[in-house]
Design an enzyme around this catalytic site. Structure first.
Site, PDB file in Angstrom:
ATOM      1  N   ASP A 196     -15.390   3.297  11.999  1.00 22.50           N
ATOM      2  CA  ASP A 196     -14.150   3.882  12.495  1.00 22.50           C
ATOM      3  C   ASP A 196     -14.469   4.804  13.664  1.00 22.50           C
ATOM      4  O   ASP A 196     -15.632   5.190  13.857  1.00 22.50           O
ATOM      5  CB  ASP A 196     -13.460   4.695  11.392  1.00 22.50           C
ATOM      6  N   ASP A 246     -11.637   4.864   5.238  1.00 20.60           N
ATOM      7  CA  ASP A 246     -11.127   6.113   4.670  1.00 20.60           C
ATOM      8  C   ASP A 246      -9.795   5.952   3.948  1.00 20.60           C
ATOM      9  O   ASP A 246      -9.441   6.776   3.119  1.00 20.60           O
ATOM     10  CB  ASP A 246     -10.998   7.189   5.752  1.00 20.60           C
ATOM     11  N   ASP A 255      -8.322   0.197   3.178  1.00 20.57           N
ATOM     12  CA  ASP A 255      -9.682  -0.189   3.561  1.00 20.57           C
ATOM     13  C   ASP A 255     -10.493  -0.686   2.367  1.00 20.57           C
ATOM     14  O   ASP A 255     -11.611  -1.184   2.544  1.00 20.57           O
ATOM     15  CB  ASP A 255     -10.426   1.002   4.189  1.00 20.57           C
TER      16      ASP A 255
END
Length: 1042
Positions: A459, A760, A764
């Site tokens: 990310d 997070d 996901d």
């Protein structure tokens, strides 16, 4: 082998001892256990950490029927209640004394009864319950009462297994079959020795063996006990989950174990409900109770359906709940109490080394039997030639016992029981170090697999950036301003009308996931996600005095932000009774929903296509400066259909924000380190593509030949197109959770990558589970994401991910070093004793000496070599690929070269040592055997140093940074001196002169010269095209280049 293939160790290991790192199938786990067979000295110790497959199947079966059983129980309870009426619960005196009006069992029964609300209504619904447990639905409980509540209503913990004591590990070590046989041999030797040689001479051999066994057991148990303490410490860290509660009018974070009955708990998307309770207020709360009931259908919780249960997961929405039952009084707590600890799944390296130990053990068993048979044949032949086969004495019986003890001891040395356990030791050491470095390893195999990672999908926000966001630029009513202080705020206020400012501030305050709370220090602080906090603080700077006024407005409907919609909406009721909806989120998406725009003087005018393109240019200009962009819009309505979501059109554009999130200081260096280590880094973000590209270039991820695309561009691509495109993709912007899942799946299946992925959010979880290594964010990550992960990055930092790779590679390389060292000792010890038995008729290394050598190479060797810290050289070679052989040609070169040198030295001393060294005296045989034993041990001491580096000539680099290694070497030398000089009767040695000591050390140290020569012999070809990258790989130099 089938198909005419010749047998080799690597193919055998791949066939029987190969399992996947994640979710290994029961068939593969059963296959390697069967392949181990009976070649295990101590099954209790070897398989102590691994789950028993039968109990594991039973546990899984219990979990499958759990939901059905729970439904039956609830129906049964409801039926009994219907028949008998409402059950009366006595109120204990201690509760009455403290002013509470309801018992813990009755509170627990309220949330147990999901279908019947009569108990809840009898107590006055949630307000009545709150009154009876002395809790305020607005202010929470008093901090000073938490200790009393813990005592009276219980702690939020479920029953667990007590930790194993040190003596339990001693008992495990004593279950070693070969040690038990040696104890029996020692006892027989004691009886025979006393009968033939008297006291004390007849006790020396037996006492030497028993004391050696006790030493081995104590050292083994101590090592295992320390490992277990490390795992217990790690388990405690895993249970450190923080939750938000309101106490004393303050919203604060507390540990989940400190939760008490009466707490006002805040829930949001991705949380795991930690206790049973009742819904107070919230918006669109959807709960997944599949872990409790087995039913996957989500449940909508509201004031009409207020029951919340521990162990369920928040799928959508936000809420506040009143905690009514904790720990073992919750359904989840009772369930967890019935499930035993099933152990941890074995890792691929542990299984592989079980295979190596099995092969070596089989060879050692053959050598032991042959050695005993040769010694017996020579004894019988000697008796037949001199005294006759019928003439036997007590000394002959003692000789046979000693022969048998030597054979058994050869098995002790040959079966490397510590080889698989060395992986556990190395992993425990690495996990402890990583915990200190802000990485919490949840699954053992992940630490090991991370060393083989070839691709990291990361990310952007919080991982590559600091996650400390602030509004840097704002565009409103055709006015663009940089926001960097009070002056710019004043200028912004002066450039637009009061009505526009009022709508903007109102939109920021009511459409937010953050809140202003009173901290412990009495000061106001803002809680929420970094993006929400940045916007709210900007709004407070514009008009903080309006926060309380706007916050009192009634929120008619809230649609919380999620990663699919990429926007958040709220409908409020204005003081005049009209409705107003605010929407904020991804700039392009919100802009598409707008057909009007508010001007600087407060007028609403149509938004033409030309103006939309102009706003898009503003968005792109903000994005090119690496700013995260958000739009906010509103629309006024007369009514809101109750059964339909808020419509996504007809909005009026208010403002565009550019939010700055600086790059982490070490992010670029960490990415460069990954590149040099042969690891590709792909950035996957929900941000605008221009923002993503700017950040990726700044971090060094996006190169000239790389591709940056949006997630939707992957949709509809054929397999061939994806296979060609995936290696070139370096940035995926506007990504949805399923885009990340598809990326991970295709990278693993099409490109054969070992993929680590960060996540997070709740959505996901599929990608985290599908990847080889799932990395959840400790700060910004939800509890659902953390539960789906293998490792939790406690500081959300990309540098920490690179550090995990270092330790993963260190674990793999350290185990290779230990295997190389141990196999060298195995080869030499087996051949020396066997050849000596065949030619001379006796073994130069006694049972006591072999037990000491076994401890050097087993427990102490593992401690010394398996705990080497990582170095920078490890990150200058490509990762170990799937299918690479574990015991490399480089390792075989070093094993055979050192083995040949040691056999040459020991053979020369054994067959011609007395003549070459002119050894005389009363007992030259014991002197030469002591010299052989001493030289053999010092060869291992220096070879242990050699094993620190399998290819590099300089083996002393960083040696003093590893105090464990230095300490073990020093203690080995000190104890060796004691055995030779002071424990001669027990160890069957004699004191050596200074020149023989010097000779032993010189012969051992020459192995370092041999090591230098061996390392100059090329045995492997360099692979220059290991994998396609957009950068130059540093040429591989390690054992992974097979």
């Amino acid at each position: 082998m089938e198909g005419g293939r010749s047998w080799n160790m690597e193919s055998y290991l791949n066939e029987y001892f190969d399992i996947p790192a994640k979710n290994p199938p029961g068939e593969a786990r059963l296959r390697w256990r069967r392949a181990v067979g009976l070649i295990v000295r101590n099954r209790r110790r070897r398989f102590r950490m691994f789950p028993d497959l039968r109990s594991l199947d039973d546990a899984q079966a219990r979990r499958k029927i759990l939901g059905k059983v729970q439904v039956v129980i609830n129906v049964h309870k409801a039926a009994l209640q219907f028949i008998d009426g409402v059950k009366q619960y006595p109120l204990p005196p201690e509760l009455i004394e403290e002013g509470f009006c309801i018992s813990p069992d009755e509170l627990a029964a309220i949330t147990d009864m999901r279908k019947d609300h009569r108990i809840l209504k009898r107590h006055g619904a949630i307000k009545g319950i709150a009154r009876k447990i002395k809790a305020s639905l607005e202010d929470g409980v008093k901090e000073a009462e938490t200790t009393t509540r813990l005592r009276l209503y219980g702690t939020n913990r479920h029953a667990g297994k007590p930790p194993r004591s040190f003596w339990m590990f001693v008992r495990d070590a004593l279950h070693d079959l070969t040690l038990i046989i040696l104890v029996v041999c020692a006892l027989v030797s004691l009886v025979v020795g006393l009968a033939s040689q008297g006291w004390p001479k007849g006790t020396y051999d037996s006492l030497g063996i028993i004391l050696s066994i006790l030493l081995v057991v104590l050292v083994t148990a101590t090592s295992d006990y320390k490992q277990s303490r490390k795992f217990i410490e790690l388990d405690r860290e895993k249970q450190k989950i923080y939750i938000r509660v309101t106490r004393d009018k303050k919203t604060k974070k507390v540990l989940v174990h400190d939760l008490v009955v009466g707490d006002i708990l805040h829930l949001s998307i991705g949380d795991v409900v930690p206790a049973d309770g009742l819904f107070i207020s919230g918006y669109c709360l959807v709960i997944d109770e599949s872990s409790l009931t087995g039913e996957s259908e989500p449940i909508h919780v509201s004031e009409q359906k207020p029951f919340l249960h521990a162990g369920s997961k928040v799928v959508d929405g936000t809420a506040k709940m009143l905690v009514t039952a904790v720990g073992t009084r919750t359904e989840w707590g009772r369930i967890m109490g019935t499930l035993n600890d099933d152990g941890v799944d074995e890792t691929p390296l542990q299984v592989k080394l079980n295979g190596v130990a099995t092969i070596i053990g089989q060879i050692g068993l053959v050598f032991a039997i042959l050695t005993f048979l040769v010694l017996m044949v020579r004894l019988l032949a000697d008796k037949a030639m001199h005294l006759g086969l019928l003439n036997w004495s007590a000394n002959d019986a003692l000789t046979i016992v000693n022969y048998f003890a030597i054979a058994v001891t050869i098995i002790v040395v040959a079966v490397p029981e510590g080889l698989p356990l060395a992986v556990t030791l190395s992993l425990a050491f690495a996990m402890k170090k990583l915990m200190n470095d802000k990485a919490l390893v949840r699954h053992l195999a992940a630490c090991e697999t991370m060393g083989s990672a070839s691709c990291i999908c990361t990310d952007k926000t919080g991982t590559l950036t600091t996650n400390h966001m602030v509004v840097n630029k704002v565009w409103i009513s055709d006015v663009s301003k940089s926001v960097d202080g009070d002056t710019s705020i004043s200028e912004l206020k002066g450039s637009i009308s009061g009505r526009v400012m009022e709508i903007l501030i109102q939109g920021i305050f009511v459409n937010t996931g953050s809140e202003v709370v009173l901290g412990d220090n009495g000061e106001k602080t803002t809680l929420g996600t970094p993006t929400e906090v940045a916007l709210l603080e900007f709004g407070l700077n514009l008009g903080g005095h309006l926060y309380d006024e706007y916050n009192k407005l009634t929120r008619v409907r809230i649609e919380p932000f999620n990663s699919v919609k990429k926007m958040m909406s709220v409908t409020i009721q204005l003081p005049n009774g009209d409705l107003r909806t605010f929407c904020k989120g991804a700039s392009e998406l919100v802009l598409e929903q707008c057909n009007t725009i508010i001007t600087s003087d407060g007028n609403i005018v149509p938004l033409s296509e030309m103006q939309k393109r102009y706003v898009l240019n503003i968005i792109n200009s903000f994005s090119s400066e690496a700013l995260r962009t958000l739009c906010i819009a509103f629309k006024d309505m007369n009514e809101l259909p109750s059964d339909q979501p808020i419509s996504d059109d007809g909005y009026t554009l208010i403002a565009l924000f550019g939010i700055k999130d600086p790059i982490r200081p070490g992010a670029k260096d960490a990415v460069t380190t990954c590149m040099a280590a042969g690891i590709t880094v792909k950035m996957v973000t929900g941000d605008n593509i221009n923002t993503a590209k700017a950040i990726a270039k700044e971090c060094g991820i996006l190169t000239e030949d790389g591709i940056a695309i949006e997630g939707q561009e992957l949709h509809g691509k054929s397999s061939d197109e994806l296979k060609e495109l995936l290696p070139k993709i370096q940035v995926i912007a506007r990504s949805l959770p399923m885009d990340k899942y598809k990326l991970v799946t295709n990278l693993r299946s099409m490109c054969q990558e070992v993929v680590a992925v960060t996540g997070d959010g709740t959505n996901d979880a599929p990608a985290l589970c599908e990847s080889d290594i799932g990395l959840a964010m400790g700060i910004s990550g939800t509890e659902v994401a953390k539960e789906s992960s293998d490792i939790i990055i406690m500081d959300d930092n990309f540098e920490t991910i690179v550090n995990i790779v270092r330790w993963g590679r260190a674990v793999y390389l350290n185990i290779q070093k230990f295997v190389q060292f141990q196999l060298t000792v195995n080869v030499v010890a087996l051949i020396v004793n066997f050849v000596s038995a065949c030619i001379i008729g006796s073994a130069p290394l006694t049972a006591v000496q072999l037990l000491w050598v076994n401890m050097i190479m087993d427990t102490l060797g593992a401690l010394a070599l398996a705990t080497e810290p990582p170095n920078d050289e490890m990150m200058k070679r490509p990762p170990v690929r799937r299918g690479d052989r574990f015991i490399t040609r480089i390792m075989w070169r070093n094993i055979l070269g050192q083995g040949l040198y040691q056999l040459l030295v020991l053979g020369t001393l054994m067959f011609d040592g007395k003549r070459l060294l002119n050894i005389g005296g009363p007992d030259p045989d014991r002197t030469i055997n002591t010299l052989i034993f001493n030289s053999f041990v010092f060869c291992q001491v220096f070879n242990e140093i050699n094993s620190r580096e399998m290819e590099k000539i300089n083996v002393f680099q960083g040696i003093f940074k590893n105090w464990i290694f230095v300490g073990i070497l020093a203690s080995t030398v000190v104890f060796q001196v004691m055995m030779v000089e002071f424990l001669g009767n027990l160890a069957n040695t004699v004191p050596l002169s200074w020149d023989l000591w010097l000779l032993s050390i010189i012969l051992g140290s020459i192995s370092m010269i041999v090591s230098v020569i061996l390392k100059c012999i090329p045995v492997e070809f360099k692979k220059t095209n290991i994998k396609s990258h957009d950068y130059v790989l540093i040429p591989p130099e390690g054992p992974e280049t097979v």
